[in-house]
Design an enzyme around this catalytic site. Structure first.
Site, PDB file in Angstrom:
ATOM      1  N   ASP A   1      50.789  39.719  81.955  1.00 39.15           N
ATOM      2  CA  ASP A   1      50.070  38.596  81.342  1.00 39.15           C
ATOM      3  C   ASP A   1      48.897  39.087  80.503  1.00 39.15           C
ATOM      4  OD1 ASP A   1      48.520  39.428  83.508  1.00 39.15           O
ATOM      5  OD2 ASP A   1      48.748  37.560  84.616  1.00 39.15           O
TER       6      ASP A   1
ATOM      7  N   ASN B   1      44.560  30.328  93.339  1.00 42.45           N
ATOM      8  CA  ASN B   1      45.225  29.018  93.226  1.00 42.45           C
ATOM      9  C   ASN B   1      46.735  29.134  93.414  1.00 42.45           C
ATOM     10  OD1 ASN B   1      46.051  30.236  90.886  1.00 42.45           O
ATOM     11  ND2 ASN B   1      45.312  28.643  89.500  1.00 42.45           N
TER      12      ASN B   1
ATOM     13  N   HIS C   1      48.687  31.382  91.891  1.00 39.27           N
ATOM     14  CA  HIS C   1      49.449  31.893  90.744  1.00 39.27           C
ATOM     15  C   HIS C   1      49.991  33.294  91.015  1.00 39.27           C
ATOM     16  CE1 HIS C   1      45.478  33.381  88.621  1.00 39.27           C
ATOM     17  NE2 HIS C   1      46.019  34.385  89.267  1.00 39.27           N
TER      18      HIS C   1
ATOM     19  N   GLU D   1      50.593  29.409  86.554  1.00 40.88           N
ATOM     20  CA  GLU D   1      49.630  28.531  87.195  1.00 40.88           C
ATOM     21  C   GLU D   1      50.354  27.389  87.919  1.00 40.88           C
ATOM     22  OE1 GLU D   1      46.763  29.886  87.287  1.00 40.88           O
ATOM     23  OE2 GLU D   1      45.527  29.142  85.635  1.00 40.88           O
TER      24      GLU D   1
HETATM   25  P1  PGA Z   1      42.583  39.587  92.261  1.00 41.17           P
HETATM   26  O1  PGA Z   1      43.481  38.662  91.327  1.00 41.17           O
HETATM   27  O2  PGA Z   1      43.451  40.735  92.624  1.00 41.17           O
HETATM   28  O3  PGA Z   1      41.434  40.011  91.413  1.00 41.17           O
HETATM   29  O4  PGA Z   1      42.205  38.756  93.452  1.00 41.17           O
HETATM   30  C1  PGA Z   1      44.759  38.354  91.759  1.00 41.17           C
HETATM   31  C2  PGA Z   1      45.423  37.419  90.778  1.00 41.17           C
HETATM   32  O5  PGA Z   1      44.770  36.528  90.248  1.00 41.17           O
HETATM   33  O6  PGA Z   1      46.634  37.563  90.574  1.00 41.17           O
END
Ligand code: PGA
Length: 249
Positions: A73, A142, A144, A149
């Protein structure tokens, strides 16, 4: 231990041990197939895995120079040279030190004029190489996976998405500069990820415990995009530390 799905759930003592275990799975995949097609996540979760993989490369225990690496992404309009690029970050933190060279880096398009066509071409590029052998993923607060999302369907492909307020807030935490976080991203699809021959979800820290339990033990729903991973059944390995696993029961 298994959750309500057929996924394998491995619980490690802390985040570094989880990263080490994930690095072992990557190494096993690459030892079996030196030109394996891989994806790895951005964020703080994969950093211990990157450190272990880079150290294996430096000790000549692992050669990642032939793997084909697809990024997951990026913010729309963001060139890799810009300071807040996810791609640029991954290049610095992992691709360069892991000696994965430019020709084997497949960077999700984020600056094309026609992102719909570019997203289709990215899917075709992946399909031409036989699809993902191993998709390593993190879990967003959340729910994702990549930037799929809430609302993302199990069939979704690489596409442009609107980021939710929660993700914008999460991203703002990584941005030292005053720039506003772009409101749109391009992400590989859930459907694309579910076609991977093997998937690894790394989840660490107590703040992810509730979302991990919903992803593995709750209903499969677009409200929790990671819950679609239940469809991968025994192709999925979840690697969690104690803190993240504490609501799995
Ligand atoms: P993080 O992000 O590893 O910084 O918690 C994970 C994500 O949003 O996929």
């Amino acid at each position: 231990m298994t959750a309500g799905t057929q996924a394998r759930v491995e619980i490690l003592s802390h985040s570094d041990a989880a990263g080490k275990r994930a690095s072992e799975i990557v190494a096993t995949t690459v030892h079996a197939k030196p030109d394996a097609v891989l994806s790895v996540p951005t964020g703080s979760t994969p950093l211990p895995m990157f450190a272990h993989l880079i150290s294996m490369v430096e000790r000549s225990e692992l050669d990642l120079s032939r793997v084909e690496l697809f990024t997951l992404d990026e913010y729309v309009g963001m060139a890799p040279e810009r300071p807040n690029s996810l791609t640029g970050w991954l290049i610095q933190e992992f691709l360069n030190p892991a000696q994965i060279s430019g020709s084997r880096r497949h960077l999700i398009p984020s600056t094309a004029n026609d992102l719909t066509a570019a997203a289709r071409a990215y899917e075709a590029e992946l399909a031409n190489l036989g699809g993902l052998d191993l998709a390593v993923l993190g879990l967003g607060p959340n729910g994702h996976i990549a930037y799929n999302e809430p609302g993302a369907t199990a069939e979704s492909r690489t596409r442009v998405v609107e980021l939710t307020p929660g993700s914008l807030e999460q991203a703002a935490g990584y941005w030292p500069e005053a720039d506003p976080v772009p409101s749109r991203a391009i992400t590989i699809g859930v459907g694309t990820l579910l076609e991977a021959r093997q998937l690894v979800l790394i989840v660490t820290g107590k703040s992810k415990a509730d979302m991990l339990a919903r992803a593995l033990n709750g209903p499969m729903t677009s409200d929790v995009p990671a819950s679609w991973l239940q469809q991968a059944s025994d192709r999925l390995t979840v690697i969690a530390d104690h803190a993240a696993a504490r609501q799995l029961g």
